[in-house]
Design an enzyme around this catalytic site. Structure first.
Site, short mmCIF file in Angstrom:
data_model
loop_
_atom_site.label_atom_id
_atom_site.label_comp_id
_atom_site.label_asym_id
_atom_site.label_seq_id
_atom_site.Cartn_x
_atom_site.Cartn_y
_atom_site.Cartn_z
N ASN A 21 -26.01 -66.60 -61.80
CA ASN A 21 -26.26 -66.35 -60.42
C ASN A 21 -25.54 -67.21 -60.07
O ASN A 21 -25.51 -68.30 -60.62
CB ASN A 21 -27.50 -67.15 -61.05
CG ASN A 21 -29.00 -65.62 -61.12
OD1 ASN A 21 -28.34 -64.75 -62.24
ND2 ASN A 21 -30.13 -66.38 -61.36
N GLU B 229 -32.42 -69.31 -64.86
CA GLU B 229 -32.19 -70.80 -63.44
C GLU B 229 -33.27 -71.92 -64.22
O GLU B 229 -33.35 -72.30 -63.51
CB GLU B 229 -32.58 -70.80 -62.47
CG GLU B 229 -31.65 -69.14 -61.56
CD GLU B 229 -31.67 -68.70 -60.79
OE1 GLU B 229 -32.25 -70.01 -60.36
OE2 GLU B 229 -30.86 -68.20 -59.94
N ARG C 30 -33.04 -54.77 -62.58
CA ARG C 30 -34.17 -56.53 -63.50
C ARG C 30 -34.59 -57.32 -62.76
O ARG C 30 -34.67 -57.03 -61.34
CB ARG C 30 -32.17 -57.42 -63.14
CG ARG C 30 -32.51 -58.53 -63.59
CD ARG C 30 -31.60 -59.60 -63.78
NE ARG C 30 -32.51 -61.69 -64.24
CZ ARG C 30 -32.75 -62.03 -63.49
NH1 ARG C 30 -32.28 -62.61 -62.33
NH2 ARG C 30 -32.77 -62.92 -64.38
N HIS D 57 -39.60 -65.84 -65.08
CA HIS D 57 -38.49 -66.77 -63.76
C HIS D 57 -40.22 -67.34 -63.00
O HIS D 57 -40.54 -67.06 -62.14
CB HIS D 57 -38.76 -65.08 -63.17
CG HIS D 57 -37.41 -64.87 -61.90
ND1 HIS D 57 -36.19 -64.15 -61.88
CD2 HIS D 57 -37.18 -66.01 -60.89
CE1 HIS D 57 -35.33 -64.55 -60.69
NE2 HIS D 57 -35.82 -65.92 -60.11
C1 FCB Z 1 -32.31 -67.94 -57.10
C2 FCB Z 1 -33.55 -67.21 -57.79
C3 FCB Z 1 -34.44 -66.17 -56.99
C4 FCB Z 1 -33.87 -65.89 -55.42
C5 FCB Z 1 -32.86 -66.31 -55.25
C6 FCB Z 1 -32.32 -66.58 -53.85
O1 FCB Z 1 -32.32 -68.91 -57.04
O2 FCB Z 1 -33.50 -66.61 -59.01
O3 FCB Z 1 -35.54 -65.75 -57.50
O4 FCB Z 1 -34.83 -66.91 -55.22
O5 FCB Z 1 -32.05 -67.76 -56.00
#
Ligand code: FCB
Length: 442
Positions: A292, A166, A77, A121
């Site tokens: 996540n 996110e 990914r 991202h």
């Molecule tokens: C998440 C993010 C990723 C990384 C992890 C630890 O929130 O998506 O990029 O920083 O945390």
């Protein structure tokens, strides 16, 4: 622990994100992103670290894919950097940027590794931030165009395409708290940003459907189960508000529900930016939802006296995040309650631990963390959750946003002086999971 195999076809992968690993920020026509600007602003990122070089993955992607193949990963990914594709956000498309992801996807396919791409991202083109950023609706429209361009070019070969990673982080951390780029602290703008990220998701879903009709498309959300500290009604209410504002704010609209009421009320949100049709747009049917998960949180009402937490010591990662494997089962069940038969993936799970001084590849805490979260995923599957894969965060040590390079998440150690990569014990553990899965399927 159970020895039951995971369901046939279960995908074992690893995840990264563009700004965190690529480096090469000035290469081949890439435009400036909000993270370039933020990281180069003194005081924003620990130790003044930037993503200028990071893992130099942009130049080393071939050897990095070879390493993934050595680990026997089923899937990888990654995210696409918007400023490589449309450097100023709205103007001409940069062919060299598209070529990079085209080569990366081809390399993955040639090695039998399924590419799972995420379109956003967090590296927004700085020009779009200068024009208002996510609080401006035009950013969502620019995103739809970018999504179309990327889906047309690589969507024929990607196993999945996710719109946004996110949305809570860029909207809340980026525009309310200001610890992430662009570093603004404007509550009303933060809520507008959150809504426009969902509009962007909906518009991008339409673009992907048109440009890459056969490709499973969806979104990636983060979850942090909230536990009331006591049964005091004010603790219960405080936990519900946080649950709404964190866990349900994006999940509910994406799955056809309205924004959650208690969270909206607590924020005093006036919904001025919600236009007719927006909720239907946000609820476009998805083929998968990425989950996540890192940690859970105990919530104490700010109206009650702080609790003395000198009780049982809490297990924490080196970043201070509490370790609660059962929270992953809970997060998956929460999502499942909204998504039913839609495929779920754990798109990120992992932990930061300091490397041992004598041997940087020994990471027993990370192995233990991952083992217990894999078991939590297995528990969810046992309860009926249609979980299809699990991506560890992260393949490499990388630029951990405002915390810079201090915290290491990699199953592969990276020496940032020499760019040497060395597989950690956790990497070997992950490889053994993928291998066991293949053996069980054979
Ligand atoms: C998440 C993010 C990723 C990384 C992890 C630890 O929130 O998506 O990029 O920083 O945390």
């Amino acid at each position: 622990m159970s020895d039951d195999p995971f369901p046939p076809g279960f995908v074992w992968g690893a995840a990264t994100a563009s700004y965190q690993i690529e480096g090469a920020v000035g290469a081949d026509g890439r435009g400036e992103s909000i993270w370039d600007r933020f990281a180069h602003t003194p005081g924003r990122v620990a130790d003044g670290d930037t993503g200028d070089v990071a893992c130099d993955h942009y130049h080393r992607y071939r050897e990095d894919v070879a390493l993934m193949a050595d680990l026997g990963l089923d899937a990888y990914r990654f995210s696409v950097a918007w400023p490589r594709i449309v450097p100023d956000g709205t103007g001409s498309v940069n062919a060299a940027g598209l070529d990079f992801y085209d080569r990366l996807v081809d390399e993955l396919c040639a090695r039998g590794i399924a590419p799972h791409a995420t379109l956003y991202h967090w590296d927004l083109p700085q020009a779009l931030e200068d024009a208002g950023g996510w609080p401006a609706r035009a950013t969502a429209e620019a995103f739809a165009r970018y999504a179309d361009v990327v889906a047309r070019r690589i969507g024929d070969r990607t196993a999945t395409l996710a719109t946004i990673n996110e949305p809570w982080c860029p909207s809340y951390l980026g525009y309310r708290v200001g610890v992430h780029a662009p570093g603004r602290t404007e509550p009303a703008a933060s809520l507008a940003a959150a809504h426009h990220l969902l509009v962007a998701h909906g518009l991008a879903m339409q673009a992907i459907r048109a440009a890459a009709p056969g490709t499973p498309a969806g979104i990636v959300l983060n979850f942090e189960p909230k536990r009331p500290a006591t049964t005091h009604p004010l603790d219960l209410e405080a936990a519900i508000v946080e649950h709404d504002q964190f866990n349900r704010w994006f999940l509910d609209p994406v799955t056809g529900l309205d924004y959650p009421e208690a969270g909206a009320r607590a924020w005093g949100w006036r919904r001025e930016e919600v236009l007719p049709g927006d909720m239907a747009l946000a609820a476009a049917p998805i083929d998968f939802l990425g989950v996540n998960y890192y940690t859970s949180r105990t919530v104490r009402s700010p109206l009650l006296p702080p609790l003395d937490d000198a009780g049982a010591p809490t297990e924490r990662t080196s970043q201070g995040w509490e370790v609660h494997p059962e929270g992953l089962t809970e997060a998956l069940e929460l999502v499942w309650s909204r998504t039913g038969d839609v495929s779920l993936y754990v798109t990120e799970n992992g932990a930061a631990y300091d490397a041992a001084d004598d041997d940087r590849t020994r990471d027993p805490e990370r192995v233990s963390y991952l083992r217990r979260h894999v078991e939590a995923a297995r528990t969810a599957i046992g309860r009926g959750v249609p979980l299809k894969g699990f991506f560890v965060w992260s393949l490499f040590d990388n630029f951990e946003w405002h915390e810079g390079y201090a915290h290491r998440f990699g199953i592969v150690d990276v020496d940032f002086e020499t760019q040497e990569r060395r597989v950690r014990d956790s990497g070997r553990y992950w490889a053994s999971l993928a291998a066991a899965q293949r053996a069980a399927a054979a």
